[in-house]
Scaffold this active site. Structure first.
Site, PDB file in Angstrom:
ATOM      1  N   GLU A   1     -13.522   2.094  -0.931  1.00 19.02           N
ATOM      2  CA  GLU A   1     -12.900   2.269  -2.256  1.00 19.02           C
ATOM      3  C   GLU A   1     -13.211   1.048  -3.088  1.00 19.02           C
ATOM      4  O   GLU A   1     -13.460  -0.023  -2.537  1.00 19.02           O
ATOM      5  CB  GLU A   1     -11.364   2.379  -2.118  1.00 19.02           C
ATOM      6  CG  GLU A   1     -10.908   3.595  -1.344  1.00 19.02           C
ATOM      7  CD  GLU A   1      -9.444   3.491  -0.913  1.00 19.02           C
ATOM      8  OE1 GLU A   1      -8.744   2.548  -1.338  1.00 19.02           O
ATOM      9  OE2 GLU A   1      -9.006   4.353  -0.141  1.00 19.02           O
TER      10      GLU A   1
ATOM     11  N   LYS B   1     -12.293  -2.218  -5.084  1.00 15.22           N
ATOM     12  CA  LYS B   1     -11.147  -3.136  -5.079  1.00 15.22           C
ATOM     13  C   LYS B   1     -10.859  -3.448  -6.541  1.00 15.22           C
ATOM     14  O   LYS B   1     -11.601  -4.198  -7.182  1.00 15.22           O
ATOM     15  CB  LYS B   1     -11.448  -4.405  -4.284  1.00 15.22           C
ATOM     16  CG  LYS B   1     -10.233  -5.323  -4.189  1.00 15.22           C
ATOM     17  CD  LYS B   1     -10.500  -6.516  -3.301  1.00 15.22           C
ATOM     18  CE  LYS B   1      -9.227  -7.288  -2.965  1.00 15.22           C
ATOM     19  NZ  LYS B   1      -8.446  -7.724  -4.096  1.00 15.22           N
TER      20      LYS B   1
ATOM     21  N   ARG C   1      -0.490  -4.603  -7.615  1.00 16.62           N
ATOM     22  CA  ARG C   1      -0.098  -3.526  -6.712  1.00 16.62           C
ATOM     23  C   ARG C   1       1.253  -2.954  -7.093  1.00 16.62           C
ATOM     24  O   ARG C   1       2.155  -3.695  -7.465  1.00 16.62           O
ATOM     25  CB  ARG C   1      -0.016  -4.159  -5.319  1.00 16.62           C
ATOM     26  CG  ARG C   1       0.155  -3.219  -4.175  1.00 16.62           C
ATOM     27  CD  ARG C   1      -1.189  -2.858  -3.612  1.00 16.62           C
ATOM     28  NE  ARG C   1      -1.059  -2.103  -2.378  1.00 16.62           N
ATOM     29  CZ  ARG C   1      -1.196  -2.621  -1.158  1.00 16.62           C
ATOM     30  NH1 ARG C   1      -1.447  -3.905  -1.025  1.00 16.62           N
ATOM     31  NH2 ARG C   1      -1.092  -1.856  -0.095  1.00 16.62           N
TER      32      ARG C   1
ATOM     33  N   ARG D   1       4.352  -5.751  -5.752  1.00 18.38           N
ATOM     34  CA  ARG D   1       3.945  -6.185  -4.424  1.00 18.38           C
ATOM     35  C   ARG D   1       5.030  -7.008  -3.731  1.00 18.38           C
ATOM     36  O   ARG D   1       5.178  -6.963  -2.522  1.00 18.38           O
ATOM     37  CB  ARG D   1       2.689  -7.017  -4.634  1.00 18.38           C
ATOM     38  CG  ARG D   1       2.177  -7.664  -3.435  1.00 18.38           C
ATOM     39  CD  ARG D   1       0.982  -8.495  -3.842  1.00 18.38           C
ATOM     40  NE  ARG D   1       0.464  -9.109  -2.661  1.00 18.38           N
ATOM     41  CZ  ARG D   1      -0.803  -9.056  -2.308  1.00 18.38           C
ATOM     42  NH1 ARG D   1      -1.669  -8.439  -3.059  1.00 18.38           N
ATOM     43  NH2 ARG D   1      -1.197  -9.637  -1.213  1.00 18.38           N
TER      44      ARG D   1
ATOM     45  N   PHE E   1      -4.294   5.014  -4.097  1.00 16.92           N
ATOM     46  CA  PHE E   1      -5.171   5.080  -2.928  1.00 16.92           C
ATOM     47  C   PHE E   1      -4.458   5.427  -1.624  1.00 16.92           C
ATOM     48  O   PHE E   1      -5.095   5.569  -0.594  1.00 16.92           O
ATOM     49  CB  PHE E   1      -5.967   3.787  -2.765  1.00 16.92           C
ATOM     50  CG  PHE E   1      -5.144   2.526  -2.853  1.00 16.92           C
ATOM     51  CD1 PHE E   1      -4.365   2.132  -1.786  1.00 16.92           C
ATOM     52  CD2 PHE E   1      -5.172   1.756  -4.010  1.00 16.92           C
ATOM     53  CE1 PHE E   1      -3.614   0.982  -1.874  1.00 16.92           C
ATOM     54  CE2 PHE E   1      -4.420   0.593  -4.093  1.00 16.92           C
ATOM     55  CZ  PHE E   1      -3.629   0.206  -3.026  1.00 16.92           C
TER      56      PHE E   1
ATOM     57  N   ARG F   1      -1.203  -7.601   7.952  1.00 25.00           N
ATOM     58  CA  ARG F   1      -2.551  -7.900   7.466  1.00 25.00           C
ATOM     59  C   ARG F   1      -3.463  -7.776   8.677  1.00 25.00           C
ATOM     60  O   ARG F   1      -3.342  -8.546   9.619  1.00 25.00           O
ATOM     61  CB  ARG F   1      -2.570  -9.337   6.932  1.00 25.00           C
ATOM     62  CG  ARG F   1      -3.789  -9.753   6.176  1.00 25.00           C
ATOM     63  CD  ARG F   1      -3.709 -11.232   5.813  1.00 25.00           C
ATOM     64  NE  ARG F   1      -2.674 -11.538   4.833  1.00 25.00           N
ATOM     65  CZ  ARG F   1      -2.764 -11.255   3.540  1.00 25.00           C
ATOM     66  NH1 ARG F   1      -3.841 -10.661   3.069  1.00 25.00           N
ATOM     67  NH2 ARG F   1      -1.785 -11.563   2.726  1.00 25.00           N
TER      68      ARG F   1
ATOM     69  N   LYS G   1     -11.283  -6.577   2.816  1.00 24.60           N
ATOM     70  CA  LYS G   1     -11.747  -6.714   1.431  1.00 24.60           C
ATOM     71  C   LYS G   1     -13.088  -7.443   1.390  1.00 24.60           C
ATOM     72  O   LYS G   1     -13.291  -8.413   2.123  1.00 24.60           O
ATOM     73  CB  LYS G   1     -10.705  -7.435   0.577  1.00 24.60           C
ATOM     74  CG  LYS G   1     -10.213  -8.735   1.169  1.00 24.60           C
ATOM     75  CD  LYS G   1      -9.000  -9.285   0.425  1.00 24.60           C
ATOM     76  CE  LYS G   1      -8.449 -10.487   1.155  1.00 24.60           C
ATOM     77  NZ  LYS G   1      -7.173 -10.969   0.674  1.00 24.60           N
TER      78      LYS G   1
HETATM   79  P1  AMP Z   1      -5.832  -9.722  -1.914  1.00 23.57           P
HETATM   80  O1  AMP Z   1      -4.783  -9.758  -2.971  1.00 23.57           O
HETATM   81  O2  AMP Z   1      -7.046 -10.527  -2.253  1.00 23.57           O
HETATM   82  O3  AMP Z   1      -5.264 -10.026  -0.539  1.00 23.57           O
HETATM   83  O4  AMP Z   1      -6.393  -8.241  -1.817  1.00 23.57           O
HETATM   84  C1  AMP Z   1      -5.604  -7.138  -1.490  1.00 23.57           C
HETATM   85  C2  AMP Z   1      -5.112  -6.484  -2.759  1.00 23.57           C
HETATM   86  O5  AMP Z   1      -6.154  -5.757  -3.411  1.00 23.57           O
HETATM   87  C3  AMP Z   1      -4.089  -5.421  -2.525  1.00 23.57           C
HETATM   88  O6  AMP Z   1      -2.807  -5.966  -2.322  1.00 23.57           O
HETATM   89  C4  AMP Z   1      -4.152  -4.604  -3.798  1.00 23.57           C
HETATM   90  O7  AMP Z   1      -3.295  -5.162  -4.778  1.00 23.57           O
HETATM   91  C5  AMP Z   1      -5.563  -4.802  -4.266  1.00 23.57           C
HETATM   92  N1  AMP Z   1      -6.387  -3.573  -4.260  1.00 23.57           N
HETATM   93  C6  AMP Z   1      -7.244  -3.212  -5.221  1.00 23.57           C
HETATM   94  N2  AMP Z   1      -7.860  -2.072  -4.947  1.00 23.57           N
HETATM   95  C7  AMP Z   1      -7.373  -1.635  -3.754  1.00 23.57           C
HETATM   96  C8  AMP Z   1      -7.632  -0.505  -2.923  1.00 23.57           C
HETATM   97  N3  AMP Z   1      -8.535   0.423  -3.246  1.00 23.57           N
HETATM   98  N4  AMP Z   1      -6.943  -0.422  -1.756  1.00 23.57           N
HETATM   99  C9  AMP Z   1      -6.039  -1.363  -1.400  1.00 23.57           C
HETATM  100  N5  AMP Z   1      -5.764  -2.447  -2.142  1.00 23.57           N
HETATM  101  C10 AMP Z   1      -6.423  -2.603  -3.310  1.00 23.57           C
END
Ligand code: AMP
Length: 557
Positions: A244, A246, A251, A266, A335, A406, A412
């Site tokens: 998907e 990102k 969130r 979040r 998603f 996590r 990611k």
């Molecule tokens: P990070 O904040 O860098 O830890 O990355 C994870 C965050 O990416 C998640 O908490 C979401 O807010 C965001 N995100 C964006 N697109 C998606 C997706 N397709 N699936 C899950 N999380 C996503």
């Protein structure tokens, strides 16, 4: 249980360093607590007053606390501050001050654990123009009936930092041990309930009660989190992955029940009123009761995503929502589906949840493709970047939804992976151009219940940042000594760096080379900062990447 007994337990726990010893001590105490005390005790030992899912706050900063202590101790607030600065620990300072208080105040009644909890609930629910005074009166009342050692832990509880070094895992294991149930069942129930206090009560009822927990609308669960990874590794270890985009937004968890829609951020703060168009959009796109997981993005007139900060500003807004809504269009990209039509989907594989999602959602679905070869995944990644997104998420189609965890089930992939989210635990007063603001900030990783420093950041901040940051931290100063201050750990910084180094200078055993401030992660809580474990994993990966002979010896015992 008397609050004095709780304080004694904290003192004992503070003197232990082994996780198992702590677990055993806790486990030996839980059976003696009644059903009212048990959840309170379980939350209190974690330094929490309210369940994890609750966004309730005491609304008390160090200043107000010190004022209340000064009154009860018959001293000036400046004396309290001085002693806090000398000891570096508000709990110990309060304890010492109250030890010298005049005899007469010892006549008041002692409090039970449940009474202290009730008092704190009243503190939190006091709102309105005179609320600071009212909160202060309640605090004085609390301190007034406590012995010095009780006051040590009460002060720390109020500041949400108990400093007894207990992590959620230890409390979870203690509950399992005390009730004779499988720790995995306790963990699962915690993921669903998001409150170990309530889980402890269920564990007391037995494994059936724990196993029967289900998520319910309007009670948010923690969000599943992602790890960093690589396309090749993920494909090699898990086979075809669900890919998907990102999205660079923020969130949300959306709940719909009985035609009403609400959503949470979040950090599980309710944002229904800040994001009316998102709620409307999702109500319009669904027909049945659901709980959905989504990213909210801001879209510019050309259809390209706007920076993440723009979205966050909307999350924080309390007034003028209608105007803001006109200026920035917010759109959800959904998603995941956690619950539909009365049924929890948490334990179902992603592929099945996705199929359900496609059935229940008519619009705003985040596209997904299941791909098995590196080249096609890379093509999606390149396209995502070209379209202005952050990168891609690679998800294991067979994996359940694990709230708050996590893991490698979600990975990611983004270009600049070299940033860390770290807790800000201290600061140093600036000099010259930076005088009057903080010029450096001390950063920490989490390890169990502790925050361990990994260095200081002093670059990457504009003059405007310095002013905004100072305003943000001003009321979080716990103690001051010379040019440095200790801050209440509430704020998360995203920090860039060039290398992680082993270092005896910081309690984590590591330091960052060339740390650089990137932004404040307002969407993240302290419990979401980098763990020592993953810092070590990055350190090792970096050693392998740099080809310098693999991992260096672990600096920790
Ligand atoms: P990070 O904040 O860098 O830890 O990355 C994870 C965050 O990416 C998640 O908490 C979401 O807010 C965001 N995100 C964006 N697109 C998606 C997706 N397709 N699936 C899950 N999380 C996503």
């Amino acid at each position: 249980m008397e609050f004095a007994e709780f304080a004694r337990v904290c003192e004992q726990l503070e003197g232990l360093s082994g996780r198992l010893e702590m677990r055993d001590l806790l486990a030996s105490l839980l059976p003696g607590l009644d059903d009212v005390e048990l959840p309170v005790f379980v939350r209190f030992v974690q330094g929490r007053v309210f369940p994890d899912w609750s966004a309730e706050k005491l609304g008390i900063g160090p200043n107000l606390l010190y004022e209340a202590v000064a009154y009860v101790a018959g001293r000036k607030k400046a004396d309290v501050v001085r002693l806090v600065n000398e000891t570096g620990d508000p709990g110990v300072a309060v304890e010492r001050l109250l030890a010298h208080r005049q005899q007469s105040s010892f006549f008041s009644e002692s409090m039970t654990l449940a009474e202290v909890h009730a008092l704190l609930v009243r503190v939190a629910s006091t709102a309105g123009p005179q609320s600071q005074q009212a909160k202060m009166r309640l605090l004085r009342q609390g301190f007034g009936s406590m012995t010095p050692v009780e006051a040590r832990y009460f002060a720390r509880l109020v500041l949400a930092e108990l400093r007894i070094g207990i992590g959620e895992g230890t409390v979870r294991d203690a509950i399992a041990l005390a009730s004779g149930v499988d720790p995995a069942l306790v963990e699962h129930a915690q993921q669903v309930k998001n409150d170990l206090g309530e889980v402890a009560l269920l564990a007391r009822e037995g494994p059936e009660a724990l196993g029967a927990v289900s998520i319910v609308p309007f009670r948010p669960v923690r969000l599943m989190l992602a790890q960093q990874g690589t396309i090749a590794q993920q494909l090699a270890d898990f086979g075809p992955v669900a890919v998907e985009y990102k999205y660079d937004g923020s969130r949300i968890q959306f709940h719909r029940s009985g035609g009403i829609g609400r959503c949470w951020s979040r950090r599980l703060e309710e944002v229904t009123h800040a994001l009316p168009e998102v709620v409307e959009a999702l109500l319009g796109a669904t027909r049945t009761d659901v709980i959905l997981d989504a990213e909210v993005v801001a879209v510019g007139p050309d259809g390209r995503p706007l920076p993440f900060q723009t979205v966050l500003r909307r999350f924080r807004r309390k007034h003028g929502v209608a105007e803001a809504r006109e200026a920035i269009a917010l759109v959800p990209r959904v998603f995941d589906c956690l619950w539909a039509g009365g049924e929890s989907l948490l334990d179902r594989p992603l592929a099945e949840r996705r199929a359900r999602l496609e059935q229940v959602l008519a619009e705003h679905l985040a596209p997904q493709q299941v791909l098995g070869d590196e080249e096609s995944v890379r093509a999606v990644y390149e396209r995502a970047l070209a379209e202005g997104h952050e990168g891609v998420m690679l998800k294991v189609p067979g994996a359940p939804y694990t709230p708050g965890a996590r893991g490698r089930a979600w990975v990611k992939i983004k270009p600049e992976a070299e940033t860390l989210d770290l807790a800000v635990v201290g600061a140093g007063w600036g000099e010259g151009r930076r005088a009057g603001t903080f010029g450096t900030y001390e950063l920490a990783v989490q390890d169990g219940g502790r925050l361990l420093p990994v260095g200081r950041v002093a670059t990457g901040m504009t003059d405007e940042d310095l002013t905004t940051l100072h305003a943000l931290f001003r009321d979080l100063v716990i103690a001051e000594s010379g040019a440095s201050v200790i801050l209440e750990p509430r704020v998360v910084f995203e920090v860039g760096y060039s290398e992680i180094q082993a270092s005896p200078n910081y309690a984590s055993g590591y330091a960052l080379r060339f740390p650089r401030f990137v932004r404040v992660r307002e969407d993240k809580g302290i419990d979401e900062v980098e763990t020592l474990e993953s810092l070590i994993a990055r350190y090792r990966a970096q050693a392998t990447r740099n080809g310098n002979g693999g991992p260096r010896p672990d600096p920790l015992p």
